[in-house]
Write an enzyme that holds these catalytic residues in place. Sequence first.
Site, short mmCIF file in Angstrom:
data_model
loop_
_atom_site.label_atom_id
_atom_site.label_comp_id
_atom_site.label_asym_id
_atom_site.label_seq_id
_atom_site.Cartn_x
_atom_site.Cartn_y
_atom_site.Cartn_z
N ALA A 32 -46.91 39.82 -24.95
CA ALA A 32 -47.73 40.81 -25.66
C ALA A 32 -49.15 40.72 -25.07
O ALA A 32 -50.13 40.50 -25.76
CB ALA A 32 -47.73 40.59 -27.17
N HIS A 37 -55.47 37.52 -21.56
CA HIS A 37 -54.48 36.90 -20.67
C HIS A 37 -54.80 37.27 -19.21
O HIS A 37 -54.72 36.45 -18.32
CB HIS A 37 -53.06 37.40 -20.98
CG HIS A 37 -52.55 37.01 -22.33
ND1 HIS A 37 -52.32 37.93 -23.33
CD2 HIS A 37 -52.19 35.80 -22.85
CE1 HIS A 37 -51.83 37.31 -24.40
NE2 HIS A 37 -51.76 36.03 -24.15
N GLN A 61 -42.83 25.85 -31.50
CA GLN A 61 -44.23 25.73 -31.92
C GLN A 61 -44.58 26.58 -33.14
O GLN A 61 -45.73 26.61 -33.57
CB GLN A 61 -45.17 26.05 -30.75
CG GLN A 61 -45.26 27.51 -30.38
CD GLN A 61 -46.07 27.70 -29.12
OE1 GLN A 61 -45.66 27.30 -28.04
NE2 GLN A 61 -47.26 28.29 -29.24
N LYS A 150 -60.16 30.23 -26.53
CA LYS A 150 -59.91 30.77 -27.87
C LYS A 150 -59.05 29.77 -28.64
O LYS A 150 -59.25 29.56 -29.83
CB LYS A 150 -59.18 32.10 -27.77
CG LYS A 150 -58.58 32.49 -29.09
CD LYS A 150 -58.30 33.94 -29.17
CE LYS A 150 -57.68 34.25 -30.49
NZ LYS A 150 -56.31 33.72 -30.57
N SER A 187 -52.74 38.47 -29.22
CA SER A 187 -51.50 39.25 -29.33
C SER A 187 -51.26 39.64 -30.78
O SER A 187 -50.67 40.67 -31.07
CB SER A 187 -50.31 38.42 -28.84
OG SER A 187 -50.56 37.98 -27.53
#
Length: 280
Positions: A32, A37, A61, A150, A187
Site C-alpha cells: 500500500a 516508501h 507482527q 516514522k 498506508s
Amino acid sequence: MLIFTKIADLKAFLSEIKAKNQTVGFVPTMGALHNGHISLISISKSACNITVCSIFVNPTQFNDKADLKRYPRMPEKDAAFLENAGCDILFLPSVEEIYPTGPVIETYDFGYLNSVLEGKYRPGHFNGVAQVVKRLFEIVEPDKAFFGSKDYQQVMIIKALIKQMQSLIEIVNCPILREADGLAMSSRNALLNEEERHIAALVPKIMREAKHIALSNGIKRAKDFVAAEILKVPVMKLEYFEICTADLKEIEKIDPSIKAVALIAVFVGKIRLIDNLELN
Ligand code: AMP
C-alpha cells in the site's frame, strides 16, 4: 523491474549481482505504497547499485487480527508505483514462502525497548517485526537497509537485531515524509474516511504545539496539553504521548544538551496512527 515471488529465484539472481561487486540496497515494506516508501527507494538508489523492495504483510507482527485483516493490499498498483520510481527488484513472497512451517512466533530479547511505547501497547509486535526482518535479511543479504524514522522505535529494534545477528548490514534511518497538512504518510491513512482524514491532520499540529510548550513550559504542561486537545475530539483516543531521550528513556525535564523526542500513538476512529517529532 524484475518481480520475484520465490526465495530461490531471488537469491540466484542476487548472487550474480553480488559476484559483479554491485552493492544491494533493501527497502522492506508491507505495501500500500505511498511517497514515504518511495523516498526510501530514492535514498537506496542514490546509495547502492541495485535496490530491492519487498512487500510482505507479515502476520506475526499484528497483535490485532482485525488490523491484519483490514490492512490494505494492492500489489499491482504497488508494482507500477515501484517501477515508476526506478526500483530494480520487487520481492513479493507468499506467507508460505516466508514461513514454510507456518507463522510460528519467535521470541527476541530487546530489553526495555520491548516494554515501552509501541512495545507496551502492541505486545508481541516487535518480536514479529524482528522475525520477518531477520528472515528477509538472510534472503536478500543487502549491504544497506533503509527504514523510516516514522517508526522510530522500530529503527532501534532493527539496529539491536543487527547487533544480535552480528550482521554487517548498514541500517540507514530516513526522514519522515508528510502530507501537505503535516500528517505523516502512512498506508493506514487510506483507511480513514473523509472526516477522520481531516481530523488526523490535528495530530502533527498538536505535536508541533506540544514541542513548543515542552521547550518553554516543561514536559508536564506539554503532556497535559496533548491529553486535553485529544479529549476535545470525540473520534480521537490517545494511547500515549511521551517525551524521551533519543534512545527512548522517558524524561521529566528537558535538558538542552540532551536530544529529546516526542512520540504519540492515537486512534482516529478505528485507525491507530503514530508520529514523532524531535524536540532539540
Ligand atoms: P510499512 O510498509 O508501513 O511497514 O513501512 C515500510 C517502511 O517505510 C518502514 O521503514 C517505514 O518506517 C517507512 N515509512 C512509512 N511511512 C513513512 C513516511 N511517512 N516517511 C518515511 N518513511 C516511511
